[in-house]
Every structure is written in structure tokens, then in C-alpha cells.
Design an enzyme around this catalytic site. Structure first.
Site, PDB file in Angstrom:
ATOM      1  N   ASP A   1       1.426  10.180   7.876  1.00  0.00           N
ATOM      2  CA  ASP A   1       0.742   9.574   6.735  1.00  0.00           C
ATOM      3  C   ASP A   1      -0.636  10.190   6.499  1.00  0.00           C
ATOM      4  O   ASP A   1      -1.123  10.966   7.324  1.00  0.00           O
ATOM      5  CB  ASP A   1       0.624   8.055   6.936  1.00  0.00           C
ATOM      6  CG  ASP A   1       0.063   7.668   8.302  1.00  0.00           C
ATOM      7  OD1 ASP A   1      -0.398   8.550   9.042  1.00  0.00           O
ATOM      8  OD2 ASP A   1       0.082   6.473   8.627  1.00  0.00           O
TER       9      ASP A   1
ATOM     10  N   ASN B   1      -0.241  -5.682  12.465  1.00  0.00           N
ATOM     11  CA  ASN B   1       0.697  -6.431  11.625  1.00  0.00           C
ATOM     12  C   ASN B   1       2.114  -5.848  11.684  1.00  0.00           C
ATOM     13  O   ASN B   1       2.971  -6.203  10.893  1.00  0.00           O
ATOM     14  CB  ASN B   1       0.200  -6.478  10.165  1.00  0.00           C
ATOM     15  CG  ASN B   1       0.091  -5.082   9.557  1.00  0.00           C
ATOM     16  OD1 ASN B   1       0.454  -4.093  10.181  1.00  0.00           O
ATOM     17  ND2 ASN B   1      -0.406  -5.002   8.334  1.00  0.00           N
TER      18      ASN B   1
ATOM     19  N   HIS C   1       2.908  -2.626  11.243  1.00  0.00           N
ATOM     20  CA  HIS C   1       3.194  -1.468  10.383  1.00  0.00           C
ATOM     21  C   HIS C   1       3.431  -0.203  11.190  1.00  0.00           C
ATOM     22  O   HIS C   1       2.905  -0.045  12.290  1.00  0.00           O
ATOM     23  CB  HIS C   1       2.123  -1.277   9.300  1.00  0.00           C
ATOM     24  CG  HIS C   1       0.814  -0.712   9.732  1.00  0.00           C
ATOM     25  ND1 HIS C   1      -0.392  -1.300   9.418  1.00  0.00           N
ATOM     26  CD2 HIS C   1       0.487   0.408  10.425  1.00  0.00           C
ATOM     27  CE1 HIS C   1      -1.380  -0.569   9.903  1.00  0.00           C
ATOM     28  NE2 HIS C   1      -0.879   0.474  10.520  1.00  0.00           N
TER      29      HIS C   1
ATOM     30  N   GLU D   1       3.597  -0.968   5.306  1.00  0.00           N
ATOM     31  CA  GLU D   1       3.016  -2.288   5.501  1.00  0.00           C
ATOM     32  C   GLU D   1       4.083  -3.380   5.366  1.00  0.00           C
ATOM     33  O   GLU D   1       5.148  -3.139   4.787  1.00  0.00           O
ATOM     34  CB  GLU D   1       1.943  -2.530   4.425  1.00  0.00           C
ATOM     35  CG  GLU D   1       0.734  -1.613   4.540  1.00  0.00           C
ATOM     36  CD  GLU D   1      -0.263  -2.079   5.602  1.00  0.00           C
ATOM     37  OE1 GLU D   1       0.155  -2.599   6.650  1.00  0.00           O
ATOM     38  OE2 GLU D   1      -1.477  -1.893   5.369  1.00  0.00           O
TER      39      GLU D   1
END
Ligand code: GLP
Length: 241
Positions: A67, A136, A138, A143
Site C-alpha cells: 500500500d 482494527n 486491517h 479497512e
């Protein structure tokens, strides 16, 4: 899913690096999928050490990063391009033409995502994909969402991710609010996936990834469906397993 629990960060870094070293030794033209974040820093240090000892060469190795932030240029010390250069590429003999990182400064981001997928296809996809994990759940910048995005795409970052990543920036307003990331199918194109996580703040995400329901709200939980996944954690990140 195979889970390996090591004592601490250093042991996780060592064993994760050893997998790269073994692969590069056995297949000198391997294709590696690589992550950023604070977790893989120790792993990269060990890989660089093996290179400097003369154990391995990256001359024919190709890399694809997971990413990149949108809007940070390569010279920005918070761009993932900068991170990779700093932690790995500038220390090894990799051919610059074989380094691939999504270009978050591209004029046409949709086209950039397509180009990234095509390039990956052209080299026959990844032999191994390394991942970190967000608090979280990800992976890359996939996400929590209503559904899993298959291919490389643009994402809007969650408040919690912006907050977590703001520790690297001067102020939270400086953190980009969007990014380009490989999608789940892109990640799954790898023959083997290794996810590394350390620290208590990852324990919940790891427990949900390994033992939870497969749920796009916990993106890493989809890894349960890939045929060759190893999760390497320290005792703290593995404490809720
Ligand atoms: C970022 C990256 C992820 C990484 C995550 C965790 O959001 N896009 O690929 O896994 O941070 O980073 P850290 O290892 O610093 O906890």
C-alpha cells in the site's frame, strides 16, 4: 492457519526474516509482497544483516508493496516509498526496476490501480506476502467495511487508523486521509502469506483474525480462507488466543 507464538519482538523479527532468507536462497527470482509499519522494521534489519553477511542476493528479486498513502511524494519521510528505501532497498542489491509500490501521486489513481494489478499478473504473482495488522484488523489499508474489496483500490482511512498512524507525523492533520492498497484477492494471489503482529494492542485483532467469524468488519479474518497462512505473534499479541 498456522499460529506461531514467540517470546518477544526480536524473536518474531528473526523468524519472519528467516522465511525471506530461505525463500531468496532457494528461488533467486522470487516475487515478494512487502508491508510497512513499525512491526516489520526488525524483520528488515535481520534481512539486511543476512544480505551483508553474503548469505543472499536480491539481484533478481522482485517486490510489490502492499500500500501507499495518497498525496505524499517519494521524498516525504512518511511515504511508504521512503520507508522501504530507508529500511530495506537502500541496503541491498535489488534492481530498482524490480521495486513496485503503488504510486499515490498518480494523476489517474484508478488507472494506477489497474496498472499495479497488471504488473503483478505479468510477473506471475507473489511467492510470499508479508502482512502487518492494524488494531482494527486491517491488512494493508483494507479497512473494516461492508464487503471485501478484491483488487488494488483507493480507500478512505478510518479515524482510528489515522489516529494510530499519527504517531509518525508531526500532527494528526498531516496524516493523509486516503491511500491505495492491494485488495484481498491481490493479497490472496500469493502462494504463502505470513502475518506478523506484536504487542498487547494487537491481541484483540489477532484473536478475531484467528478464531472469529469471517467478517469484512475484521478484514484480516478472511485470511482463514487462504490455503497457506502463518501468523507469527509475540506473547502479548497472542495473549487472547
Ligand atoms: C499501517 C499499514 C499496515 C500496517 C499497519 C500496522 O496502517 N498500512 O500495512 O500493518 O499500519 O502498523 P504497525 O506495524 O506500525 O502497528
Amino acid at each position: 492457519m498456522k499460529v506461531i507464538v514467540k517470546k518477544n519482538y526480536d524473536e518474531v523479527s528473526e523468524i519472519a526474516a528467516q522465511e525471506i532468507v530461505d525463500l531468496v536462497k532457494n528461488k533467486n527470482n522470487a516475487v515478494l509482497g512487502l508491508p510497512t509499519g513499525s512491526t516489520p522494521v526488525g524483520m528488515y534489519k535481520n534481512v539486511v544483516k543476512s544480505y551483508k553477511n553474503g548469505e543472499i542476493s536480491f539481484k533478481n528479486i522482485t517486490t510489490f508493496n502492499l500500500d501507499e498513502y495518497i498525496g505524499l511524494n517519494k521524498d516525504n519521510d512518511q511515504s511508504y516509498y521512503y520507508f522501504m528505501n530507508n529500511n530495506l532497498f537502500s541496503h541491498i542489491d535489488i534492481n530498482r526496476d524490480n521495486i513496485n509500490i503503488p504510486n499515490g501521486m498518480a494523476d489517474d489513481l484508478e488507472n494506477e490501480c489497474k496498472r499495479y494489478e497488471e504488473k503483478l499478473k505479468a510477473v506471475g504473482y507473489m511467492d510470499i506476502m508479508y502482512l502487518g495488522i492494524g488494531i482494527n484488523g486491517h491488512i494493508g489499508f483494507n479497512e473494516p467495511a461492508e464487503y471485501f474489496e478484491p483488487f488494488t483500490h483507493e480507500v478512505k482511512l478510518e479515524e482510528s487508523t489515522i489516529e494510530a498512524n499519527s504517531r509518525f507525523f508531526e500532527k494528526v492533520e498531516d496524516v493523509p486521509t486516503s491511500a491505495l492498497t492491494m485488495g484481498i484477492k491481490t493479497i490472496f494471489s500469493a502462494k504463502k502469506i505470513i502475518l506478523i503482529a506484536t504487542g498487547e494492542n494487537k491481541a484483540d485483532a489477532i484473536a478475531k483474525t484467528v478464531n472469529g467469524k469471517i467478517d469484512p468488519q475484521v478484514p484480516a479474518s478472511i485470511l482463514q480462507l487462504h490455503r497457506d497462512v502463518t501468523i507469527i505473534v509475540d506473547e502479548a499479541a497472542g495473549s487472547r488466543l
